[in-house]
Design a protein around this motif. Sequence first.
Motif, PDB file in Angstrom:
ATOM      1  N   ALA A  95       0.831  -1.206   0.000  1.00  0.00           N
ATOM      2  CA  ALA A  95       0.000   0.000   0.000  1.00  0.00           C
ATOM      3  C   ALA A  95       0.864   1.254   0.000  1.00  0.00           C
ATOM      4  O   ALA A  95       0.551   2.238  -0.700  1.00  0.00           O
ATOM      5  CB  ALA A  95      -0.920   0.000   1.225  1.00  0.00           C
ATOM      6  N   GLY A  96       1.973   1.223   0.750  1.00  0.00           N
ATOM      7  CA  GLY A  96       2.869   2.373   0.781  1.00  0.00           C
ATOM      8  C   GLY A  96       3.512   2.650  -0.562  1.00  0.00           C
ATOM      9  O   GLY A  96       3.638   3.808  -0.987  1.00  0.00           O
ATOM     10  N   LEU A  97       3.922   1.600  -1.253  1.00  0.00           N
ATOM     11  CA  LEU A  97       4.520   1.769  -2.584  1.00  0.00           C
ATOM     12  C   LEU A  97       3.515   2.351  -3.569  1.00  0.00           C
ATOM     13  O   LEU A  97       3.869   3.168  -4.432  1.00  0.00           O
ATOM     14  CB  LEU A  97       5.039   0.424  -3.092  1.00  0.00           C
ATOM     15  N   VAL A  98       2.254   1.930  -3.442  1.00  0.00           N
ATOM     16  CA  VAL A  98       1.206   2.483  -4.311  1.00  0.00           C
ATOM     17  C   VAL A  98       0.989   3.958  -4.008  1.00  0.00           C
ATOM     18  O   VAL A  98       0.905   4.796  -4.917  1.00  0.00           O
ATOM     19  CB  VAL A  98      -0.111   1.694  -4.131  1.00  0.00           C
ATOM     20  N   VAL A  99       0.911   4.294  -2.725  1.00  0.00           N
ATOM     21  CA  VAL A  99       0.692   5.688  -2.330  1.00  0.00           C
ATOM     22  C   VAL A  99       1.825   6.577  -2.821  1.00  0.00           C
ATOM     23  O   VAL A  99       1.598   7.728  -3.239  1.00  0.00           O
ATOM     24  CB  VAL A  99       0.548   5.791  -0.796  1.00  0.00           C
ATOM     25  N   PHE A 106       2.208  15.629   0.845  1.00  0.00           N
ATOM     26  CA  PHE A 106       3.098  15.251   1.944  1.00  0.00           C
ATOM     27  C   PHE A 106       4.329  14.494   1.449  1.00  0.00           C
ATOM     28  O   PHE A 106       5.351  14.446   2.126  1.00  0.00           O
ATOM     29  CB  PHE A 106       2.343  14.441   2.999  1.00  0.00           C
ATOM     30  N   LEU A 107       4.252  13.904   0.249  1.00  0.00           N
ATOM     31  CA  LEU A 107       5.401  13.169  -0.287  1.00  0.00           C
ATOM     32  C   LEU A 107       6.541  14.101  -0.699  1.00  0.00           C
ATOM     33  O   LEU A 107       7.656  13.634  -0.944  1.00  0.00           O
ATOM     34  CB  LEU A 107       4.969  12.314  -1.486  1.00  0.00           C
ATOM     35  N   THR A 108       6.259  15.387  -0.770  1.00  0.00           N
ATOM     36  CA  THR A 108       7.317  16.358  -1.090  1.00  0.00           C
ATOM     37  C   THR A 108       8.058  16.814   0.159  1.00  0.00           C
ATOM     38  O   THR A 108       9.035  17.561   0.052  1.00  0.00           O
ATOM     39  CB  THR A 108       6.710  17.592  -1.783  1.00  0.00           C
ATOM     40  N   LYS A 109       7.633  16.359   1.338  1.00  0.00           N
ATOM     41  CA  LYS A 109       8.221  16.829   2.590  1.00  0.00           C
ATOM     42  C   LYS A 109       9.490  16.056   2.990  1.00  0.00           C
ATOM     43  O   LYS A 109      10.129  16.401   3.974  1.00  0.00           O
ATOM     44  CB  LYS A 109       7.195  16.730   3.728  1.00  0.00           C
ATOM     45  N   ALA A 110       9.807  14.983   2.250  1.00  0.00           N
ATOM     46  CA  ALA A 110      11.028  14.217   2.513  1.00  0.00           C
ATOM     47  C   ALA A 110      11.471  13.557   1.213  1.00  0.00           C
ATOM     48  O   ALA A 110      10.714  13.502   0.231  1.00  0.00           O
ATOM     49  CB  ALA A 110      10.796  13.164   3.600  1.00  0.00           C
ATOM     50  N   SER A 111      12.697  13.050   1.184  1.00  0.00           N
ATOM     51  CA  SER A 111      13.238  12.425  -0.027  1.00  0.00           C
ATOM     52  C   SER A 111      12.610  11.052  -0.252  1.00  0.00           C
ATOM     53  O   SER A 111      12.056  10.433   0.662  1.00  0.00           O
ATOM     54  CB  SER A 111      14.750  12.281   0.091  1.00  0.00           C
ATOM     55  N   VAL A 112      12.713  10.566  -1.498  1.00  0.00           N
ATOM     56  CA  VAL A 112      12.188   9.241  -1.835  1.00  0.00           C
ATOM     57  C   VAL A 112      12.899   8.165  -1.016  1.00  0.00           C
ATOM     58  O   VAL A 112      12.271   7.216  -0.530  1.00  0.00           O
ATOM     59  CB  VAL A 112      12.339   8.962  -3.350  1.00  0.00           C
ATOM     60  N   SER A 113      14.210   8.293  -0.859  1.00  0.00           N
ATOM     61  CA  SER A 113      14.961   7.289  -0.095  1.00  0.00           C
ATOM     62  C   SER A 113      14.512   7.257   1.362  1.00  0.00           C
ATOM     63  O   SER A 113      14.440   6.190   1.986  1.00  0.00           O
ATOM     64  CB  SER A 113      16.463   7.578  -0.170  1.00  0.00           C
ATOM     65  N   ALA A 114      14.168   8.412   1.940  1.00  0.00           N
ATOM     66  CA  ALA A 114      13.687   8.451   3.322  1.00  0.00           C
ATOM     67  C   ALA A 114      12.341   7.733   3.440  1.00  0.00           C
ATOM     68  O   ALA A 114      12.095   6.992   4.403  1.00  0.00           O
ATOM     69  CB  ALA A 114      13.563   9.890   3.805  1.00  0.00           C
ATOM     70  N   PHE A 115      11.469   7.911   2.450  1.00  0.00           N
ATOM     71  CA  PHE A 115      10.187   7.216   2.473  1.00  0.00           C
ATOM     72  C   PHE A 115      10.366   5.712   2.283  1.00  0.00           C
ATOM     73  O   PHE A 115       9.638   4.908   2.876  1.00  0.00           O
ATOM     74  CB  PHE A 115       9.250   7.782   1.408  1.00  0.00           C
ATOM     75  N   HIS A 116      11.326   5.296   1.460  1.00  0.00           N
ATOM     76  CA  HIS A 116      11.601   3.868   1.316  1.00  0.00           C
ATOM     77  C   HIS A 116      12.077   3.268   2.638  1.00  0.00           C
ATOM     78  O   HIS A 116      11.691   2.144   3.007  1.00  0.00           O
ATOM     79  CB  HIS A 116      12.647   3.640   0.220  1.00  0.00           C
ATOM     80  N   LEU A 117      12.904   4.002   3.352  1.00  0.00           N
ATOM     81  CA  LEU A 117      13.351   3.533   4.668  1.00  0.00           C
ATOM     82  C   LEU A 117      12.193   3.453   5.653  1.00  0.00           C
ATOM     83  O   LEU A 117      12.183   2.595   6.543  1.00  0.00           O
ATOM     84  CB  LEU A 117      14.443   4.464   5.208  1.00  0.00           C
ATOM     85  N   SER A 118      11.208   4.331   5.485  1.00  0.00           N
ATOM     86  CA  SER A 118      10.033   4.269   6.364  1.00  0.00           C
ATOM     87  C   SER A 118       9.206   3.016   6.083  1.00  0.00           C
ATOM     88  O   SER A 118       8.572   2.473   6.994  1.00  0.00           O
ATOM     89  CB  SER A 118       9.176   5.527   6.196  1.00  0.00           C
ATOM     90  N   LEU A 119       9.220   2.527   4.839  1.00  0.00           N
ATOM     91  CA  LEU A 119       8.534   1.275   4.532  1.00  0.00           C
ATOM     92  C   LEU A 119       9.266   0.086   5.157  1.00  0.00           C
ATOM     93  O   LEU A 119       8.633  -0.855   5.644  1.00  0.00           O
ATOM     94  CB  LEU A 119       8.429   1.083   3.015  1.00  0.00           C
ATOM     95  N   VAL A 120      10.589   0.128   5.147  1.00  0.00           N
ATOM     96  CA  VAL A 120      11.377  -0.926   5.790  1.00  0.00           C
ATOM     97  C   VAL A 120      11.070  -0.980   7.286  1.00  0.00           C
ATOM     98  O   VAL A 120      11.061  -2.051   7.905  1.00  0.00           O
ATOM     99  CB  VAL A 120      12.882  -0.694   5.552  1.00  0.00           C
ATOM    100  N   LEU A 121      10.782   0.188   7.852  1.00  0.00           N
ATOM    101  CA  LEU A 121      10.514   0.268   9.288  1.00  0.00           C
ATOM    102  C   LEU A 121       9.189  -0.382   9.685  1.00  0.00           C
ATOM    103  O   LEU A 121       8.999  -0.710  10.863  1.00  0.00           O
ATOM    104  CB  LEU A 121      10.524   1.738   9.729  1.00  0.00           C
ATOM    105  N   ILE A 122       8.291  -0.615   8.741  1.00  0.00           N
ATOM    106  CA  ILE A 122       6.976  -1.172   9.083  1.00  0.00           C
ATOM    107  C   ILE A 122       7.105  -2.517   9.788  1.00  0.00           C
ATOM    108  O   ILE A 122       6.644  -2.669  10.927  1.00  0.00           O
ATOM    109  CB  ILE A 122       6.077  -1.266   7.837  1.00  0.00           C
ATOM    110  N   PRO A 123       7.718  -3.550   9.175  1.00  0.00           N
ATOM    111  CA  PRO A 123       7.840  -4.823   9.908  1.00  0.00           C
ATOM    112  C   PRO A 123       8.798  -4.743  11.087  1.00  0.00           C
ATOM    113  O   PRO A 123       8.568  -5.371  12.130  1.00  0.00           O
ATOM    114  CB  PRO A 123       8.351  -5.804   8.838  1.00  0.00           C
ATOM    115  N   ILE A 124       9.885  -3.969  10.937  1.00  0.00           N
ATOM    116  CA  ILE A 124      10.847  -3.866  12.029  1.00  0.00           C
ATOM    117  C   ILE A 124      10.211  -3.221  13.252  1.00  0.00           C
ATOM    118  O   ILE A 124      10.322  -3.714  14.379  1.00  0.00           O
ATOM    119  CB  ILE A 124      12.090  -3.070  11.583  1.00  0.00           C
ATOM    120  N   GLY A 125       9.525  -2.118  13.046  1.00  0.00           N
ATOM    121  CA  GLY A 125       8.886  -1.422  14.159  1.00  0.00           C
ATOM    122  C   GLY A 125       7.786  -2.239  14.795  1.00  0.00           C
ATOM    123  O   GLY A 125       7.671  -2.293  16.023  1.00  0.00           O
ATOM    124  N   PHE A 126       6.981  -2.905  13.964  1.00  0.00           N
ATOM    125  CA  PHE A 126       5.879  -3.695  14.503  1.00  0.00           C
ATOM    126  C   PHE A 126       6.385  -4.853  15.355  1.00  0.00           C
ATOM    127  O   PHE A 126       5.951  -5.035  16.499  1.00  0.00           O
ATOM    128  CB  PHE A 126       4.996  -4.238  13.376  1.00  0.00           C
TER     129      PHE A 126
END
Length: 441
Positions: A95-99, A106-126
Motif C-alpha cells: 500500500a505504501g509503494l502504491v501511495v 506530503f510526499l514532497t516533505k522528505a526524499s524518496v529514499s527516506a520514504f523507502h526507509l520508512s517502509l522498511v521500518l513497518i515490519p521492524i517497528g511492529f
Amino acid sequence: MRAGIRDFSVTFGSRIAILILGLASQSCMAWFLAPAGRGSYAVCLLFTTMLTLICLFGCDVAALYFVASRRSTLSEGIMNTLLYGGSGCLLAIVAGLVVMQMPLAFLTKASVSAFHLSLVLIPIGFFSSTLVLMLNSLSEFVWLAVFTVGGSLTHLVFTVLFVPLLGWGVEGAMVATNVSGLITIAAVLVLFRRRHGLRPVRPSWPSVVDMFHYGVKYYVGKISNNVNFQVGAIILAFFASKEEIGLFTLATMLTAQIMMIPDTLTTVLIPRVATDKHGRRDLIAQCARVTLILCGLGLLGLCMFARPIVGILFSEAFLPMVSLVWISSLGILVRSATKVMVPFMLNTNHPGITSISTAIGMVTNVILLWLLMPRWGLDGAAWAMTFGYLTGAAVLLAGFVRISGLRHREIWRFRWTDWTSFVEVWHGVRGRMGAGLGGAN
C-alpha cells in the motif's frame, strides 16, 4: 501489593531512563536537522505509523492479550503473530509503494529514499515493539525494562553515528531507527528461546482467526487513538511547511512524555486485570487518581519552564513551539488520567468502548482542526487535539462508571491509602534507580 509496587518501580525506573535517552536522541536530531529536517523525519514516521495501523488490524493488542490471558502459549502466540502480523506488514508495504506513486503534497516533505526507509521500518517497528511488550504479558518486568532501555540506548548511539558524525541527515535518522529495531528483535527472540523455551510450532488457524476477531474489535479504537494524537500532524503534512511540521510534532512529543506514568501503570495492570473476571476496578480507580496528581504536577513544571527547556534541548529555532506545549498540556493531563482505564475495558471484554471513545475524540479533533487551524494556525491545531482528548476521555470515563458500578465520587475522591501507596512506589523507584537494574531475575 508489594509485587505490584516492585513491578511498577522497575518499569517506571526504566521509563525514566528511556525518557532521558529519548530526549537525547531528539535533541541530537533537533540541533543537527533543524525544524525543517525534524519535520521531514516526522512525516516519514507518520507514514510508517499510519500504514501499520491501517493494515495490521489490531494484531499487536490481540497478540498481547492472548499470551497474557494464557489463551496461547508463547510459542503459539509468536507464530500466530508472525502469520497475522507478517501478512499485515506485507499489505502495508505494498500500500505504501502504491501511495508513493500518487501526486500527494506530503510526499514532497522528505526524499524518496527516506520514504523507502520508512517502509522498511513497518515490519521492524511492529515486531520489535510487539515482542518487547510480550515480556509484559509474561510478567517479565525486569527484562522489559532491560530491553526498552537498551533499545533507546542503541537508538541514541546510532543516531549520533549516522546524523552528526556521518552527516546522513534525515536518512541517517531513519537508518538509526531501523538498525536499533533489528537488534531488539534478535535479542528478545534469544531471551524467549533461553528462558521460555521458544520453539517453532505450526500456526493454528482457529487461533489466528480468534486473534483477528479480537484485534478487529479494538481496530477502530487503535486507529482513532493514534489518529487523534497525530491528526494535526497528518493535516499539516499536506498543507504546512516542513518547519511547521517539525515544531508541532516535537511540541506534542515533548508534552506526551508525561504519559510514561499511565503507560507504566498500564504495563503493570494488563497481566493482573487479565486474570481477574471483575477487572480489579478499585485498583484501576486508585491508579487513575494517582496518575491525575502526578501528571498534573509534572505538566505544571513543564509549562513553567518550557522556554528554557526547549531552548537548551532543541535550540532557539524551536522556541515558537512553547505555546503549543502550554495548550496541549490540558488534553494530555485528562488523557493520562483516563488511559489507565483501558486495560479494564480490554480485559473485561469491552474493547468496543475504547474504540468509541477514541473515535469520538478523533472526530472532535478533526472538526475543530477544520474550524481553528485557518484562524489560529499551529495554536489552533493544539487546541483541537486538546478538545479531542477531553471528549474521548469523557466517553471512556462514562463507560468505566457504567461497567464497574463505581460512582464518580468513588473514583476521584483521594484517600489516605493512595498517598501511602505513592510513598511506597517512590521508595521503590528511588531504590531501583540507586541500585540500577542489576541483573534480570
